[in-house]
Write a protein that holds these residues in place. Structure first.
Motif, PDB file in Angstrom:
ATOM      1  N   ALA A 154      27.880 -47.011 -86.785  1.00  0.00           N
ATOM      2  CA  ALA A 154      28.978 -46.618 -86.735  1.00  0.00           C
ATOM      3  C   ALA A 154      30.513 -47.578 -87.389  1.00  0.00           C
ATOM      4  O   ALA A 154      31.472 -47.086 -88.296  1.00  0.00           O
ATOM      5  N   PHE A 155      30.337 -49.048 -86.461  1.00  0.00           N
ATOM      6  CA  PHE A 155      31.409 -49.662 -86.910  1.00  0.00           C
ATOM      7  C   PHE A 155      31.421 -50.028 -88.487  1.00  0.00           C
ATOM      8  O   PHE A 155      32.564 -50.705 -88.659  1.00  0.00           O
ATOM      9  N   GLN A 156      30.152 -50.175 -88.758  1.00  0.00           N
ATOM     10  CA  GLN A 156      30.237 -50.660 -90.162  1.00  0.00           C
ATOM     11  C   GLN A 156      30.680 -49.591 -90.950  1.00  0.00           C
ATOM     12  O   GLN A 156      31.185 -50.283 -92.130  1.00  0.00           O
ATOM     13  N   LEU A 157      30.599 -48.275 -90.465  1.00  0.00           N
ATOM     14  CA  LEU A 157      31.592 -48.327 -91.507  1.00  0.00           C
ATOM     15  C   LEU A 157      33.489 -47.737 -91.409  1.00  0.00           C
ATOM     16  O   LEU A 157      34.009 -47.912 -92.308  1.00  0.00           O
ATOM     17  N   ILE A 158      34.226 -47.750 -90.706  1.00  0.00           N
ATOM     18  CA  ILE A 158      34.850 -47.865 -89.248  1.00  0.00           C
ATOM     19  C   ILE A 158      35.284 -49.297 -90.093  1.00  0.00           C
ATOM     20  O   ILE A 158      37.273 -49.522 -90.532  1.00  0.00           O
TER      21      ILE A 158
END
Length: 352
Positions: A287-291
């Motif tokens: 998710a952090f790649q998007l966030i």
């Protein structure tokens, strides 16, 4: 039943059809309604969807079936309730040939996502109970509401693959702001990818980059108008070297791929749109790649009717030249086998 109620075409009886075992035989089209047209098929593009459906790759197909949803021909019969089409018009049919036309989604140009009954051009059932059959055939019959007049400037061998392959990439490009000021990446240079390059250039994007596994198609990509080319298998640091360089990625890949590496290419507030439809699942994603960069990850099917008309007008205005290989309809079995082997450069088009 008259002879006019029997059509001839390449019929798939089971999944072995993908091996070049379609049979030329007769079949019964849907009962004609006053909202329908009938056409003599002159051209039909071969789409990756045809291959997936022939082998039941996306789930069990409803055999017997006739594939083909990039259809061009002359209207030979027009129901009294059909608007804007007359006998003799050169028209085209894409991947969708029916919807309710009155739900909120249809009213807003989202016919592919109709809330009620959307009808695929093949491997589906019409509201009147008839099966939908595609364009690997001599004739086609179906709803006139999804038949598009083809501008005189577009040759039929280009117009045919525009109706699915072209529209599939045109829609997410325009829906995500492709144009001046945008840096666009195209993942995969196949039938869809080559149209994405052509339309990104026609829309006057600042930069168009093709991302492929090897450099074998680099010369073609540059001839199509691409500004740069990334060969992922030939440089282990490709993602790092090109980090934050793009605003929009259109992925045409129909197999699982390293999606996290591709997201690295996007700048802050960038978007990746998936249009290729693998038969297996996409890999997991942190998710952090998007966030961290406010990235958006989405998908797109085809376009609505107005988008199809707009696309055809842009293709005519920009004198868009699809890279096609015209094949006689009688050689359809060989063509699908060759396409399965990746030989198309970049779209086979069958012709009667």
């Amino acid at each position: 039943m008259t002879s006019q109620d029997k059509f001839e075409g390449w019929v798939a009886q089971d999944a072995s059809a993908i091996e070049g075992k379609m049979q030329w035989t007769t079949y019964e089209p849907k009962p004609f309604e006053e909202t329908d047209i009938e056409m003599e098929v002159s051209h039909c593009g071969i789409c990756g969807s045809d291959l997936h459906t022939l082998r039941s790759g996306w789930g069990p197909s409803d055999y017997p079936l006739v594939v083909g949803h990039e259809i061009i021909g002359r209207a030979t019969r027009v129901g009294k309730d059909v608007e804007d089409i007359k006998i003799g018009d050169r028209v085209g049919i894409g991947a969708q040939s029916g919807s309710c036309l009155h739900c909120k989604r249809c009213d807003n140009g989202l016919e592919p996502h109709c809330s009620n009954k959307s009808t695929n051009t093949y491997n589906d059932t019409w509201p009147n109970g008839g099966k939908s059959y595609g364009g690997y055939a001599k004739r086609w019959r179906g709803s006139g509401a999804f038949a598009f007049k083809i501008p005189d400037e577009i040759p039929s061998e280009t117009a045919a693959p525009l109706l699915c392959g072209g529209l599939t990439v045109y829609s997410p490009l325009v829906q995500n702001g492709a144009g001046p000021g945008k840096r666009v990446g195209i993942v995969g240079l196949g039938g869809l990818g080559h149209f994405a390059v052509l339309f990104a250039k026609a829309l006057k994007c600042d930069k168009v980059v093709v991302i492929s596994r090897s450099s074998s198609k680099k010369a073609d990509a540059l001839k199509m108008g691409a500004d740069d080319f990334i060969a992922t298998d030939e440089d282990p640091d490709w993602a790092t070297k090109n980090a934050d360089s793009l605003d929009l990625l259109i992925s045409t890949i129909s197999a699982s791929f390293a999606i996290e590496q591709y997201l690295t290419l996007l700048d802050v507030k960038g978007t990746l749109i998936q249009v290729g439809a693998p038969e297996d699942t996409l890999p997991p994603l942190h998710a952090f790649q998007l966030i961290f960069k406010r990235l958006k990850l989405g998908g797109s099917l085809i376009g609505g009717r107005q988008e199809a008309k707009d696309m055809l007008q842009l293709a005519a205005k920009s004198k868009l030249k699809a890279w096609t290989q015209v094949v006689p309809m009688k050689d359809a079995n060989k063509a699908i086998v060759d396409m399965e082997k990746g030989k198309a450069r970049y779209r086979y088009v069958l012709t009667n």
